[in-house]
Design a protein around this motif. Structure first.
Motif: not given
Length: 248
Positions: A236-238, A164-170, A198-200
């Protein structure tokens, strides 16, 4: 026309009255500009000492007095870089003429995933070579070994926050490596990832609004659905109602 009685005087004609006003020569003052002494500091900019500051010599790096405490060379290495430099990652980068590859110190199949897989996932946030390649390729190759699913599933609670930290990286490249790692992980653990998905998805939903990343994220979501089954589609749809299922 009237003449002045004072020959030493200066006659000035008044433009309004048309008369000449007498001014004595003593009332006329000529001001001379005094020469301003040259500032010594101005010459110092061209001194050899100043030139060395603008263009530092290689030997200056060895002189503690010339080292900038806020410069790049004084920054502490990242945790992953420090571990890699100390041999904590049992592989090395081999430079090839066409592409690079990893050379493992021993077979990856006998390596413990804990904490190696998590350390490699943390390295996905690196932005410098060779750490970017080592972390990305090491993570991929470790997930390909025999028995990887059994070794990886217990680590999911610790892996997900790191990804998740990589996915929110700028940095878009860091985000791309994190997204690829997530897809690789889902292909190994399958539906076991659904409990953590869901956390991602919140991070992916925000980046989905960026046009340059839309196609990349959509493709990743489709693979997550493929690996996770119907349960993953509901999750995913949620979080992303606009997502179109691969079964449509």
């Amino acid at each position: 026309m009237q003449k002045s009685d004072c020959p030493a005087g200066v006659q000035l004609k008044n433009r309004v009255t048309g008369h000449f006003d007498q001014r004595t020569s003593t009332s006329v003052h000529i001001k001379h500009k005094t020469a301003v002494p040259r500032n010594k500091s101005s010459s110092s900019t061209t001194s050899p000492e100043c030139a060395r500051k603008v263009h530092p010599r290689p030997s200056d790096k060895l002189n503690p007095k010339t080292i900038n405490p806020f410069g790049e060379q004084s920054r502490a290495p990242s945790a992953f870089a420090a571990i890699y430099s100390k041999g904590g990652i049992p592989c090395r980068l081999v430079h090839g003429s066409v592409k690079h590859r990893l050379q493992w110190d021993c077979s990856p199949e006998i390596l413990p995933f804990d904490p190696l897989l998590i350390t490699l996932a943390e390295g996905l946030r690196e932005t410098k070579h060779p750490y970017t390649f080592v972390s990305k390729e090491g993570f991929r190759e470790l997930l390909l070994v025999k028995g990887a699913p059994e070794k990886t599933v217990p680590l999911l609670p610790r892996l997900i926050p790191v990804l998740k930290a990589a996915l929110v990286h700028s940095d878009d490249e860091v985000f791309g490596r994190g997204l690829n790692a997530l897809v690789q992980l889902s292909g190994v653990v399958g539906p076991s990832l659904n409990d953590h998905l869901k956390h991602l998805l919140t991070s992916l939903s925000k980046r989905l609004m960026e046009k340059r990343l839309k196609e990349l994220i959509t493709s990743a979501l489709q693979k997550l659905e493929q690996h996770g089954g119907n349960a993953s589609l509901i999750i995913i749809k949620s979080k992303i109602p606009t997502y179109c299922s691969i079964r449509c």
